[in-house]
Design a protein around this motif. Structure first.
Motif, PDB file in Angstrom:
ATOM      1  N   PRO A 227      55.346  42.602  27.730  1.00 24.10           N
ATOM      2  CA  PRO A 227      54.965  42.606  29.147  1.00 24.10           C
ATOM      3  C   PRO A 227      54.403  43.962  29.565  1.00 24.10           C
ATOM      4  CG  PRO A 227      57.131  41.624  28.844  1.00 24.10           C
ATOM      5  CD  PRO A 227      56.762  42.243  27.527  1.00 24.10           C
ATOM      6  N   PHE A 228      53.510  43.934  30.524  1.00 23.84           N
ATOM      7  CA  PHE A 228      52.900  45.134  31.084  1.00 23.84           C
ATOM      8  C   PHE A 228      53.661  45.480  32.363  1.00 23.84           C
ATOM      9  CE2 PHE A 228      49.896  47.660  33.430  1.00 23.84           C
ATOM     10  CZ  PHE A 228      49.154  48.333  32.464  1.00 23.84           C
ATOM     11  N   VAL A 229      54.227  46.676  32.421  1.00 25.51           N
ATOM     12  CA  VAL A 229      55.085  47.067  33.545  1.00 25.51           C
ATOM     13  C   VAL A 229      54.492  48.281  34.255  1.00 25.51           C
ATOM     14  CG1 VAL A 229      57.395  47.763  34.265  1.00 25.51           C
ATOM     15  CG2 VAL A 229      57.114  46.196  32.334  1.00 25.51           C
TER      16      VAL A 229
ATOM     17  N   LYS B 113      57.834  52.978  44.932  1.00 25.68           N
ATOM     18  CA  LYS B 113      58.670  52.009  45.649  1.00 25.68           C
ATOM     19  C   LYS B 113      58.777  50.650  44.954  1.00 25.68           C
ATOM     20  CE  LYS B 113      56.516  53.994  49.769  1.00 25.68           C
ATOM     21  NZ  LYS B 113      55.417  54.578  48.986  1.00 25.68           N
ATOM     22  N   GLN B 114      58.098  50.469  43.822  1.00 28.52           N
ATOM     23  CA  GLN B 114      58.032  49.143  43.214  1.00 28.52           C
ATOM     24  C   GLN B 114      58.146  49.180  41.692  1.00 28.52           C
ATOM     25  OE1 GLN B 114      54.737  46.629  45.344  1.00 28.52           O
ATOM     26  NE2 GLN B 114      53.970  48.708  45.211  1.00 28.52           N
ATOM     27  N   ARG B 115      58.531  48.034  41.158  1.00 30.25           N
ATOM     28  CA  ARG B 115      58.430  47.771  39.721  1.00 30.25           C
ATOM     29  C   ARG B 115      57.728  46.424  39.569  1.00 30.25           C
ATOM     30  NH1 ARG B 115      60.592  44.671  35.791  1.00 30.25           N
ATOM     31  NH2 ARG B 115      60.850  45.584  33.710  1.00 30.25           N
ATOM     32  N   ILE B 116      56.592  46.405  38.865  1.00 28.73           N
ATOM     33  CA  ILE B 116      55.767  45.205  38.755  1.00 28.73           C
ATOM     34  C   ILE B 116      55.623  44.851  37.279  1.00 28.73           C
ATOM     35  CG2 ILE B 116      53.524  44.180  39.309  1.00 28.73           C
ATOM     36  CD1 ILE B 116      53.391  46.713  41.342  1.00 28.73           C
ATOM     37  N   GLU B 117      55.824  43.583  36.953  1.00 25.89           N
ATOM     38  CA  GLU B 117      55.772  43.146  35.556  1.00 25.89           C
ATOM     39  C   GLU B 117      54.837  41.959  35.407  1.00 25.89           C
ATOM     40  OE1 GLU B 117      58.803  41.155  32.288  1.00 25.89           O
ATOM     41  OE2 GLU B 117      59.565  42.758  33.592  1.00 25.89           O
ATOM     42  N   VAL B 118      53.960  42.027  34.400  1.00 26.35           N
ATOM     43  CA  VAL B 118      53.013  40.940  34.134  1.00 26.35           C
ATOM     44  C   VAL B 118      52.836  40.792  32.620  1.00 26.35           C
ATOM     45  CG1 VAL B 118      51.757  41.431  36.260  1.00 26.35           C
ATOM     46  CG2 VAL B 118      50.961  42.413  34.128  1.00 26.35           C
ATOM     47  N   LEU B 119      52.231  39.669  32.223  1.00 23.48           N
ATOM     48  CA  LEU B 119      51.857  39.470  30.821  1.00 23.48           C
ATOM     49  C   LEU B 119      50.363  39.731  30.640  1.00 23.48           C
ATOM     50  CD1 LEU B 119      53.933  36.265  29.987  1.00 23.48           C
ATOM     51  CD2 LEU B 119      54.481  38.641  29.441  1.00 23.48           C
TER      52      LEU B 119
ATOM     53  N   SER C 212      49.766  35.803  37.340  1.00 23.52           N
ATOM     54  CA  SER C 212      51.046  35.830  38.038  1.00 23.52           C
ATOM     55  C   SER C 212      51.725  37.171  37.805  1.00 23.52           C
ATOM     56  CB  SER C 212      51.960  34.687  37.553  1.00 23.52           C
ATOM     57  OG  SER C 212      52.244  34.844  36.180  1.00 23.52           O
ATOM     58  N   VAL C 213      52.505  37.597  38.776  1.00 28.15           N
ATOM     59  CA  VAL C 213      53.280  38.825  38.645  1.00 28.15           C
ATOM     60  C   VAL C 213      54.657  38.601  39.253  1.00 28.15           C
ATOM     61  CG1 VAL C 213      51.216  40.270  38.849  1.00 28.15           C
ATOM     62  CG2 VAL C 213      52.657  39.909  40.840  1.00 28.15           C
TER      63      VAL C 213
END
Length: 329
Positions: free
Chosen positions: A173-175, A180-186, A209-210
């Protein structure tokens, strides 16, 4: 088998120097997509150049490192002109790190970081990460990733605004970590805006999608928020809330294409954005109008005075300019 195309060496040199144009960037992306050998050569040279900028290795390793680099990444079918070889020879001062030379001096390998900065009022910067992910970095922004990026994880750290076009990889996964955020996607396309000196942040999903988490005042992440295309999450750090909404995404009218778009934004948010876009300082001397909301669409070809005059069509505030500083009262 289809014959692989070659690429003008100067295009890679201009990419490394940060002077590449949009047309040449498209040529480079096309060349990289043609084969793994192209990617291997490009990212090896890119990594060498990044390490060279750190200027941390002894010069007496240059000759041996260059010989090892030639045998490691230069394929017989690829002929590189002398000028590019000379450029790579300059960068090879740092290849000793990738070949393990630094382990002669330290028991544990040092994990270094690559840091890309853009200044206020500077040009928008476009780059490719080692996994092929394209990142467009807005003005006054910083992107950081470790040299271990892509080996076990794909993690980057952002202060500012960036558009990510993530290469899909189900195993890794790409993080994205921001203030203020943590975002994770493929693998997806999304925009993140989160400047450490501002009390709000936004993530807009364009495609894919995230899932993301916002951080509270105690430094703890909250529950996951899952976004669908054309959705935005606004993290209001001051009021301790995250708001999901549907947005009308027009990719032709975004900051990437020199557009500024405000939709019922408070005045102080707008002024913060204008500061970073134009590289000026703006002082809001009347707190009573701080949260007054405005909407509008502008291009950065317009002057900041023209934009403020349009926003202030009903004359709610007065504006004075002095020594590259703007006072709003």
């Amino acid at each position: 088998m289809e014959k692989e195309n070659d690429i003008d060496d100067s295009i890679i040199v201009r990419y490394l120097e940060g002077t590449i144009g949009a047309e040449e960037m498209a040529q480079l992306e096309q060349w990289l997509s043609e084969s793994e050998s192209h990617k291997k050569l490009f990212f090896e040279l890119k990594h060498i150049d990044e390490l060279h900028q750190a200027d941390e290795l002894p010069v007496n390793f240059v000759s041996e490192s260059w010989r090892r680099l030639e045998s490691k990444i230069l394929m017989p079918r690829r002929t590189m002109r002398l000028n590019f070889l000379k450029y790579a020879a300059v960068a090879v001062v740092a290849i000793a790190v990738t070949l393990g030379v630094q382990r002669l001096f330290q028991k544990e390998p040092v994990i270094q970081s690559t840091i890309i900065n853009t200044e206020e009022g500077a040009k928008i910067s476009s780059m490719l990460l080692p996994d092929g992910t394209k990142v467009t970095l807005n003005k006054a922004s910083q992107l950081r990733y470790d040299t271990q990026f892509g080996k076990d994880t794909r993690t980057v750290y952002l202060n500012g605004e960036a558009l990510f076009e993530v290469t899909k990889n189900k195993e890794k996964p790409f993080v994205v970590y921001t203030h203020k955020q943590r975002i994770e996607v493929l693998g997806t396309v999304f925009n993140v805006q989160d400047y450490a000196d501002e009390d709000y942040a936004t993530t807009i999903l364009i495609k894919g999608s995230v899932k993301m988490q916002s951080m509270n005042a105690n430094g703890q992440y909250g529950k996951f928020i899952f976004l669908k295309p054309n959705q935005q999450v606004l993290v209001d750090f001051l009021n301790k809330q995250s708001i999901v909404s549907t947005v009308d995404i027009d990719s032709t009218k975004s900051w990437v294409n020199k557009f500024l778009y405000f939709d019922d934004d408070p005045l102080y948010h707008i002024l913060q954005r204008l500061e970073k876009t134009y590289g000026v300082k703006i002082e809001l001397t009347n707190p009573a109008i701080r949260d007054t909301r405005y909407s509008g669409s502008f291009t950065t070809d317009q002057s900041i005075k023209d934009i403020l005059d349009i926003i202030n069509y009903d004359k709610q505030f007065a504006m004075t300019m002095k020594n590259n500083k703007i006072f709003i009262n």
